[in-house]
Design a protein around this motif. Structure first.
Motif, short mmCIF file in Angstrom:
data_model
loop_
_atom_site.label_atom_id
_atom_site.label_comp_id
_atom_site.label_asym_id
_atom_site.label_seq_id
_atom_site.Cartn_x
_atom_site.Cartn_y
_atom_site.Cartn_z
N THR A 124 -12.21 -23.97 -50.21
CA THR A 124 -11.86 -22.64 -50.74
C THR A 124 -12.12 -22.55 -52.24
O THR A 124 -11.49 -21.75 -52.93
CB THR A 124 -10.39 -22.31 -50.46
OG1 THR A 124 -9.55 -23.17 -51.25
CG2 THR A 124 -10.03 -22.47 -48.99
N GLN B 28 -9.78 -20.53 -55.08
CA GLN B 28 -10.25 -19.30 -55.73
C GLN B 28 -10.93 -18.31 -54.78
O GLN B 28 -11.02 -17.12 -55.09
CB GLN B 28 -11.24 -19.65 -56.85
CG GLN B 28 -10.65 -20.49 -57.97
CD GLN B 28 -11.67 -20.80 -59.04
OE1 GLN B 28 -12.20 -19.89 -59.69
NE2 GLN B 28 -11.97 -22.08 -59.22
N CYS C 84 -10.16 -17.53 -51.52
CA CYS C 84 -9.35 -16.85 -50.51
C CYS C 84 -7.88 -17.01 -50.82
O CYS C 84 -7.48 -17.86 -51.63
CB CYS C 84 -9.66 -17.36 -49.10
SG CYS C 84 -9.10 -19.05 -48.78
N ASP C 85 -7.07 -16.21 -50.16
CA ASP C 85 -5.62 -16.34 -50.27
C ASP C 85 -5.21 -17.71 -49.72
O ASP C 85 -5.71 -18.14 -48.67
CB ASP C 85 -4.95 -15.23 -49.45
CG ASP C 85 -3.46 -15.13 -49.68
OD1 ASP C 85 -2.75 -16.12 -49.39
OD2 ASP C 85 -3.00 -14.08 -50.14
N PRO C 86 -4.30 -18.41 -50.38
CA PRO C 86 -3.87 -19.72 -49.87
C PRO C 86 -3.36 -19.66 -48.44
O PRO C 86 -3.47 -20.65 -47.70
CB PRO C 86 -2.76 -20.12 -50.84
CG PRO C 86 -3.07 -19.40 -52.10
CD PRO C 86 -3.68 -18.09 -51.68
N ALA C 87 -2.83 -18.53 -48.03
CA ALA C 87 -2.30 -18.40 -46.67
C ALA C 87 -3.40 -18.57 -45.63
O ALA C 87 -3.15 -19.08 -44.53
CB ALA C 87 -1.61 -17.05 -46.49
N PRO D 49 -10.82 -12.56 -53.17
CA PRO D 49 -9.60 -12.12 -52.48
C PRO D 49 -8.97 -10.88 -53.08
O PRO D 49 -8.37 -10.08 -52.36
CB PRO D 49 -8.69 -13.34 -52.59
CG PRO D 49 -9.29 -14.22 -53.63
CD PRO D 49 -10.75 -13.95 -53.62
N GLU D 50 -9.15 -10.71 -54.40
CA GLU D 50 -8.58 -9.52 -55.03
C GLU D 50 -9.27 -8.24 -54.59
O GLU D 50 -8.75 -7.13 -54.75
CB GLU D 50 -8.65 -9.66 -56.56
CG GLU D 50 -10.03 -9.54 -57.17
CD GLU D 50 -10.88 -10.81 -57.05
OE1 GLU D 50 -12.02 -10.80 -57.58
OE2 GLU D 50 -10.41 -11.81 -56.46
N HIS E 75 -12.14 -12.61 -48.27
CA HIS E 75 -11.61 -13.97 -48.29
C HIS E 75 -12.64 -14.90 -47.66
O HIS E 75 -12.93 -14.79 -46.47
CB HIS E 75 -10.28 -14.05 -47.55
CG HIS E 75 -9.22 -13.19 -48.15
ND1 HIS E 75 -8.24 -13.68 -48.98
CD2 HIS E 75 -9.01 -11.84 -48.06
CE1 HIS E 75 -7.45 -12.70 -49.38
NE2 HIS E 75 -7.90 -11.57 -48.84
N ARG F 109 -2.82 -8.88 -42.73
CA ARG F 109 -2.83 -8.39 -44.10
C ARG F 109 -3.37 -6.96 -44.21
O ARG F 109 -3.41 -6.42 -45.31
CB ARG F 109 -3.67 -9.30 -44.99
CG ARG F 109 -3.13 -10.72 -45.11
CD ARG F 109 -1.75 -10.73 -45.74
NE ARG F 109 -1.19 -12.06 -45.80
CZ ARG F 109 -1.23 -12.83 -46.89
NH1 ARG F 109 -1.81 -12.40 -47.99
NH2 ARG F 109 -0.67 -14.03 -46.87
#
Length: 262
Positions: A170, A174, A176-179, A210-211, A215, A261
């Protein structure tokens, strides 16, 4: 779709990119190569078959039939190394993973040949990814871009020891979302690692925003999990079936993340 680029569109918020399963080395790109067999050695063997079930999940699948030895669509087009200080291969590789020369002395692709390969193969592959991201983002937020790879488990020039079975990248958190990384890892049995030797290539790093609701995550499998590494080109459906079952769970985790999400 062209004779080398395949885009199979789905409606789900998931794109599966398969950039390294291609084996085609069309003329004149074989000129100067020591051996076409050698140039195919580092193929991500049968990864397209391994993820064939993805279409049943309504995922979009993008893949190229062109060998990474012609041009690697998962490398920075500027030529900058994705792993500074570590051994790797470039945009138009001149060596194998083991360090063997792909070309006869003095017959490596020059700047003009590299530019032509980029225009012919690299740019269209990335135009396809960008177009599918844009299409799916019109209907979904977020979406997941999953970059699918495999490699033999022992390559001393690239890494020490034996590679874990599942290598999740990842770009150090940076892309993707850690989830998402946690969910993908949870679907994988041991041995596994997140952001170990493989942190994600150009595709993961370039598109992972991700922002902005995109992702990106890379999965580098050790080939031993689905094939005999002494003959990795041989597809054995029965041997691959358990790995496919695991990967189905991985892609479902990606879909659950995206839908959860939304």
């Amino acid at each position: 779709m062209t004779d080398w680029l395949t885009v199979e569109r789905g409606a789900a918020p998931l794109i599966v990119s398969v950039p390294h399963a291609g084996t085609d080395i069309p003329s004149p790109h074989d000129a100067g190569m020591r051996s076409v067999a050698l140039a195919r050695r580092d193929v991500d063997w049968n990864v397209d078959r391994l993820y064939a079930f993805a279409r049943a999940l309504d995922a979009t699948v993008i893949r190229t039939a062109i060998s990474r030895s012609v041009i690697d669509v998962n490398r920075d087009p500027s030529g900058a190394s994705l792993y500074p200080g570590q051994a790797t291969t470039g945009l138009c590789p001149t060596t194998t993973f083991m360090g063997e020369s792909l070309y006869e002395d003095g017959r490596e692709p020059d700047e003009a040949a590299i530019a032509a390969r980029r225009a012919t193969y690299f740019d269209p592959y990335h135009a396809a990814i960008a177009a599918e991201i844009a299409r799916l983002r019109r209907d979904h937020s977020p979406i997941v871009l999953y970059d699918a790879h495999s490699i033999v488990g022992e390559v001393p020039r690239l890494f020490e020891g034996r590679l874990p079975q599942f290598n999740i990248g990842t770009n150090d958190g940076q892309s993707c979302d850690p989830a998402l990384a946690i969910a993908v890892a949870a679907a994988c049995p041991e041995p596994k690692v997140i952001n170990g030797r493989f942190k994600g290539g150009w595709i993961t790093r370039h598109y992972g925003r991700p922002e902005r609701g995109v992702h990106a995550i890379q999965m580098e499998l050790a080939i031993r999990g689905y094939a005999d590494e002494a003959a990795p080109d041989r597809w054995d459906a029965a041997r691959a079936a358990p790995m496919q079952a695991t990967l189905r769970g991985v892609l479902k985790a990606c879909l659950d993340f995206a839908k959860g999400r939304a």
